[in-house]
Design a protein around this motif. Structure first.
Motif, mmCIF file in Angstrom:
data_model
loop_
_atom_site.group_PDB
_atom_site.id
_atom_site.type_symbol
_atom_site.label_atom_id
_atom_site.label_comp_id
_atom_site.label_asym_id
_atom_site.label_seq_id
_atom_site.Cartn_x
_atom_site.Cartn_y
_atom_site.Cartn_z
ATOM 1 N N GLU A 157 0.819 -1.219 0.000
ATOM 2 C CA GLU A 157 0.000 0.000 0.000
ATOM 3 C C GLU A 157 0.848 1.263 0.000
ATOM 4 O OE1 GLU A 157 0.691 -1.499 4.144
ATOM 5 O OE2 GLU A 157 -0.085 -2.353 2.278
ATOM 6 N N ASN A 158 2.141 1.136 0.302
ATOM 7 C CA ASN A 158 3.031 2.298 0.304
ATOM 8 C C ASN A 158 3.616 2.600 -1.072
ATOM 9 O OD1 ASN A 158 2.694 2.471 3.115
ATOM 10 N ND2 ASN A 158 4.361 1.004 3.461
ATOM 11 N N TYR A 159 3.303 1.742 -2.068
ATOM 12 C CA TYR A 159 3.900 1.901 -3.396
ATOM 13 C C TYR A 159 2.808 2.081 -4.437
ATOM 14 C CZ TYR A 159 8.189 0.267 -1.186
ATOM 15 O OH TYR A 159 9.282 0.131 -0.369
ATOM 16 N N GLY A 160 3.248 2.506 -5.632
ATOM 17 C CA GLY A 160 2.313 2.773 -6.713
ATOM 18 C C GLY A 160 1.992 1.544 -7.548
ATOM 19 N N TRP A 161 1.292 1.809 -8.688
ATOM 20 C CA TRP A 161 0.839 0.710 -9.552
ATOM 21 C C TRP A 161 2.005 -0.036 -10.162
ATOM 22 C CZ3 TRP A 161 1.470 -0.434 -14.722
ATOM 23 C CH2 TRP A 161 0.646 -1.419 -15.234
ATOM 24 N N TRP A 162 3.059 0.666 -10.586
ATOM 25 C CA TRP A 162 4.174 -0.006 -11.241
ATOM 26 C C TRP A 162 4.877 -0.975 -10.286
ATOM 27 C CZ3 TRP A 162 6.119 -1.218 -15.766
ATOM 28 C CH2 TRP A 162 7.436 -1.686 -15.837
ATOM 29 N N GLU A 163 5.115 -0.554 -9.035
ATOM 30 C CA GLU A 163 5.792 -1.428 -8.084
ATOM 31 C C GLU A 163 4.954 -2.669 -7.782
ATOM 32 O OE1 GLU A 163 5.644 1.768 -7.801
ATOM 33 O OE2 GLU A 163 7.737 2.446 -7.785
ATOM 34 N N ARG A 164 3.627 -2.531 -7.790
ATOM 35 C CA ARG A 164 2.771 -3.687 -7.502
ATOM 36 C C ARG A 164 2.754 -4.690 -8.654
ATOM 37 N NH1 ARG A 164 -2.614 -0.874 -4.779
ATOM 38 N NH2 ARG A 164 -1.521 0.268 -3.141
ATOM 39 N N ASN A 165 2.908 -4.207 -9.873
ATOM 40 C CA ASN A 165 2.815 -5.083 -11.052
ATOM 41 C C ASN A 165 4.130 -5.151 -11.821
ATOM 42 O OD1 ASN A 165 -0.357 -5.544 -11.276
ATOM 43 N ND2 ASN A 165 -0.021 -3.394 -10.781
ATOM 44 N N GLU A 166 5.227 -4.860 -11.145
ATOM 45 C CA GLU A 166 6.511 -4.761 -11.823
ATOM 46 C C GLU A 166 6.944 -6.091 -12.441
ATOM 47 O OE1 GLU A 166 10.640 -2.448 -10.809
ATOM 48 O OE2 GLU A 166 9.822 -3.771 -9.275
ATOM 49 N N VAL A 167 6.754 -7.193 -11.723
ATOM 50 C CA VAL A 167 7.209 -8.500 -12.220
ATOM 51 C C VAL A 167 6.476 -8.870 -13.503
ATOM 52 C CG1 VAL A 167 7.378 -10.944 -11.690
ATOM 53 C CG2 VAL A 167 7.806 -9.262 -9.909
ATOM 54 N N ASN A 168 5.150 -8.768 -13.475
ATOM 55 C CA ASN A 168 4.370 -9.159 -14.647
ATOM 56 C C ASN A 168 4.666 -8.269 -15.841
ATOM 57 O OD1 ASN A 168 3.081 -11.077 -13.016
ATOM 58 N ND2 ASN A 168 1.545 -9.605 -12.358
ATOM 59 N N MET A 169 4.817 -6.976 -15.625
ATOM 60 C CA MET A 169 5.064 -6.064 -16.734
ATOM 61 C C MET A 169 6.454 -6.286 -17.323
ATOM 62 S SD MET A 169 2.279 -4.590 -17.121
ATOM 63 C CE MET A 169 2.843 -3.550 -18.440
ATOM 64 N N VAL A 170 7.456 -6.541 -16.478
ATOM 65 C CA VAL A 170 8.810 -6.784 -16.996
ATOM 66 C C VAL A 170 8.844 -8.063 -17.818
ATOM 67 C CG1 VAL A 170 11.162 -7.381 -16.300
ATOM 68 C CG2 VAL A 170 10.025 -5.440 -15.243
ATOM 69 N N MET A 171 8.161 -9.117 -17.346
ATOM 70 C CA MET A 171 8.119 -10.358 -18.110
ATOM 71 C C MET A 171 7.421 -10.162 -19.447
ATOM 72 S SD MET A 171 7.425 -13.296 -15.221
ATOM 73 C CE MET A 171 7.566 -14.598 -16.436
ATOM 74 N N SER A 172 6.339 -9.388 -19.463
ATOM 75 C CA SER A 172 5.624 -9.137 -20.715
ATOM 76 C C SER A 172 6.468 -8.301 -21.675
ATOM 77 C CB SER A 172 4.299 -8.431 -20.421
ATOM 78 O OG SER A 172 3.468 -9.231 -19.606
ATOM 79 N N LEU A 173 7.187 -7.294 -21.159
ATOM 80 C CA LEU A 173 8.026 -6.459 -22.018
ATOM 81 C C LEU A 173 9.199 -7.242 -22.588
ATOM 82 C CD1 LEU A 173 8.035 -3.131 -19.961
ATOM 83 C CD2 LEU A 173 6.854 -3.577 -22.112
ATOM 84 N N LEU A 174 9.786 -8.127 -21.774
ATOM 85 C CA LEU A 174 10.860 -8.981 -22.302
ATOM 86 C C LEU A 174 10.334 -9.890 -23.407
ATOM 87 C CD1 LEU A 174 12.750 -10.001 -19.041
ATOM 88 C CD2 LEU A 174 13.625 -8.574 -20.888
ATOM 89 N N GLY A 175 9.135 -10.447 -23.206
ATOM 90 C CA GLY A 175 8.540 -11.270 -24.249
ATOM 91 C C GLY A 175 8.191 -10.495 -25.499
ATOM 92 N N MET A 176 8.056 -9.176 -25.380
ATOM 93 C CA MET A 176 7.726 -8.361 -26.544
ATOM 94 C C MET A 176 8.966 -7.972 -27.346
ATOM 95 S SD MET A 176 5.914 -4.587 -26.643
ATOM 96 C CE MET A 176 4.680 -5.098 -25.457
ATOM 97 N N PHE A 177 10.068 -7.588 -26.672
ATOM 98 C CA PHE A 177 11.214 -7.010 -27.367
ATOM 99 C C PHE A 177 12.334 -8.020 -27.655
ATOM 100 C CE2 PHE A 177 9.355 -3.241 -25.264
ATOM 101 C CZ PHE A 177 9.143 -2.461 -26.387
ATOM 102 N N CYS A 178 12.494 -9.024 -26.807
ATOM 103 C CA CYS A 178 13.593 -9.978 -27.036
ATOM 104 C C CYS A 178 13.435 -10.770 -28.331
ATOM 105 C CB CYS A 178 13.726 -10.919 -25.841
ATOM 106 S SG CYS A 178 14.495 -10.135 -24.417
ATOM 107 N N PRO A 179 12.220 -11.226 -28.733
ATOM 108 C CA PRO A 179 12.117 -11.909 -30.031
ATOM 109 C C PRO A 179 12.582 -11.068 -31.209
ATOM 110 C CG PRO A 179 10.183 -12.380 -28.720
ATOM 111 C CD PRO A 179 10.967 -11.348 -27.971
ATOM 112 N N THR A 180 12.327 -9.753 -31.166
ATOM 113 C CA THR A 180 12.824 -8.878 -32.231
ATOM 114 C C THR A 180 14.347 -8.853 -32.249
ATOM 115 O OG1 THR A 180 10.853 -7.507 -31.943
ATOM 116 C CG2 THR A 180 12.671 -6.551 -33.187
#
Length: 521
Positions: A157-180
């Motif tokens: 509760e002391n952190y924002g939206w990015w800190e709460r969903n950081e793991v999922n978003m980083v995994m999704s971004l890696l799956g988006m850019f690494c294949p390219t």
């Protein structure tokens, strides 16, 4: 719906909703046994379906391709003269055109000469760059998961939206850019298009699998913190100033002790000893609850599925639609031809989408034991993404320039699906066999291990002789010879299949030589 906390956490979506009552209702429905057997049976049925599909593809493959007079056969025997529909005729024309392109590429690749030393150097360099990318991706996932655990200890509760969903978003971004990035690296290798595709898919598969297993290992560390039995003492009501001390807490034992103290203070403070008064009515929200780690794991998989879905939709809308709009309307006033130059319309990558489906299915297999409704969420996701991608293909995408015989890759995809199915079962089997279930939530609460529900059912619901027979049948002295017999049988059948395939090839060569002699005569 983004965090799956609150009401959703205690709904039918997750493991913690189901209780450990052995029989329910007048039908005596056995909830713990059903939960266990459905989870195990689904995995077994999936293995059977994938292996049967691979066997059917192998049978349809036949004994190899007949490349004699290939262009003549395609020229004079490809058309279907029973076609009477104009749209069907257009599709058949496109199919024949593609088959000619495939045959031309195969012929060009068979005659291509290359500098073997330069090619080897470039391929070693490409593999080194790919390994560096995979290692960096795995380290980034591990670092982010460790950081998210630190955030959880300090209070999300002391952190924002990015800190709460950081793991999922980083995994999704890696799956988006690494294949390219892998696609750029593969241009150095100068492989046959089909072999290049397999290398590309293998690297993307390793990326997805490495990220997923790094994620699972970090979750297992968090689970071990929740159900650790390493310390013989219990720390109660201790004020801690350092995070390192907090990590040593045995959270489940602390909660159990808190519940004991709470119940003792509740009854001792209000009811004297040996009283026959009715029990005190307490709101369930006021009762101390233990950490339900199974629900926590299910939440992580559901969040990962949702974030992956959002990333897919955003990629289609930005990477495909807006790119197509820019190319279409700015092509008239640009310095070069945007349609045939940079950036051009995006290609529809069939193989990459198939690999995305395989990875998504692996997540469902891995997380459905902790979130029973995860397959239903995935079905809804697949239906919506199918229509969205269909619209993108028709409006925004162009076919791939790289042409090859894709039908030869069917079993390659199924082999990857079988491999990820095997790896997806390992974490679930590990938790069933090795990790104690949560003591106050789920159908297996109160048991030392989850699989004890089988012995409990045999003890209460079957005759004693059946339990003895089952015990003898599950003896390792019988199971190991049976597994050895199965392995030997598989080896024998595989060797027999190879010999039959070689005999078919020899027979085909003889028939071709007879045909050639008759043509010469």
């Amino acid at each position: 719906l983004l965090t799956f906390q609150g009401f959703a956490q205690y709904s039918v979506l997750f493991y913690g909703y189901y209780n450990n009552q052995r029989t329910i209702g007048w039908l005596k429905f056995r909830m713990p046994l059903s939960y266990f057997l459905v989870g195990v049976g689904t995995i077994g049925y999936s293995f059977m379906i994938v292996i049967r599909t691979m066997a059917r593809n192998a049978n349809e493959d036949g004994g190899g391709d007949d490349t004699s007079f290939n262009f003549s056969w395609k020229m004079f025997t490809s058309w279907d003269y029973l076609i009477g529909n104009p749209e069907t005729a257009d599709n058949k024309f496109a199919s024949i055109t593609t088959s000619f392109k495939e045959a031309i590429v195969e012929e060009q690749e068979s005659r291509k000469e290359e500098n073997i030393h330069l090619t080897r150097f470039l391929r070693v360099l490409a593999n080194f760059l790919a390994l560096c990318t995979l290692a960096g991706s795995g380290y980034l996932i591990f670092f982010v998961v460790r950081r998210s655990q630190k955030f959880a200890l300090e209070g999300l509760e002391n952190y924002g939206w990015w800190e709460r969903n950081e793991v999922n978003m980083v995994m999704s971004l890696l799956g988006m850019f690494c294949p390219t990035l892998f696609d750029v690296i593969s241009s150095l290798e100068n492989y046959h298009p089909r072999i290049a595709l397999r290398w590309q898919l293998g690297r993307i598969f390793a990326l997805f699998l490495g990220n997923l297993y790094t994620f699972i290992i970090a979750l297992m560390d968090e689970i071990n913190l929740k159900v650790s039995y390493l310390f013989p003492f219990i720390i109660f009501n201790m004020h801690l100033d350092k995070e390192e001390d907090f990590l040593q807490l045995e959270e489940e034992k602390i909660v159990k002790y808190n519940m004991t103290i709470w119940e003792a203070s509740l009854y001792n403070g209000t009811i004297p000893e040996n009283s026959t008064a009715p029990p005190i009515q307490v709101d369930p929200a006021d009762v101390p609850r233990g950490p339900c780690w199974e629900t926590m794991v299910g939440q992580e998989f559901v969040r990962l599925t949702v974030s992956d879905t959002m990333t897919t939709y955003i990629t289609i809308l930005i990477g495909d639609f807006l790119r197509a709009v820019f190319v279409r309307f700015f092509n008239y006033c640009w310095c070069w031809d945007l349609e045939y130059g940079f950036p051009s319309y995006s290609e529809f990558d069939i193989s990459g989408n198939v690999l995305g489906l395989i990875f998504n299915q692996g997540m469902i297999w891995m997380g459905s034991f902790y979130a029973p409704c995860l397959p239903a969420i995935n079905v809804f996701r697949l239906h919506t993404s199918m229509y969205l991608q269909c619209w993108a293909v028709m409006c925004c995408n162009v076919p791939q320039e790289r042409v090859f015989k894709a039908s030869r890759s069917n079993n390659f995809y199924m082999a990857m699906l079988l491999f990820i199915l095997f790896l997806s079962t390992l974490p679930a089997v590990y938790t069933i066999v090795s990790i104690p279930p949560s003591f106050d939530c789920g159908p297996f609460s109160g048991k030392t291990r989850m699989f004890e529900v089988i012995s409990e059912t045999l003890e209460h619901d079957f005759p004693s002789w059946f339990g003895k027979v089952f015990g003898y049948a599950s003896n390792p002295g019988l199971i190991l010879p049976f597994i050895l017999l199965m392995v030997l049988s598989i080896y024998y059948l595989n060797a027999t299949s190879k010999s039959y395939k070689e005999a078919n090839l020899e027979l085909k060569k003889k028939l071709q030589s007879v045909r050639s002699r008759k043509l010469l005569i």
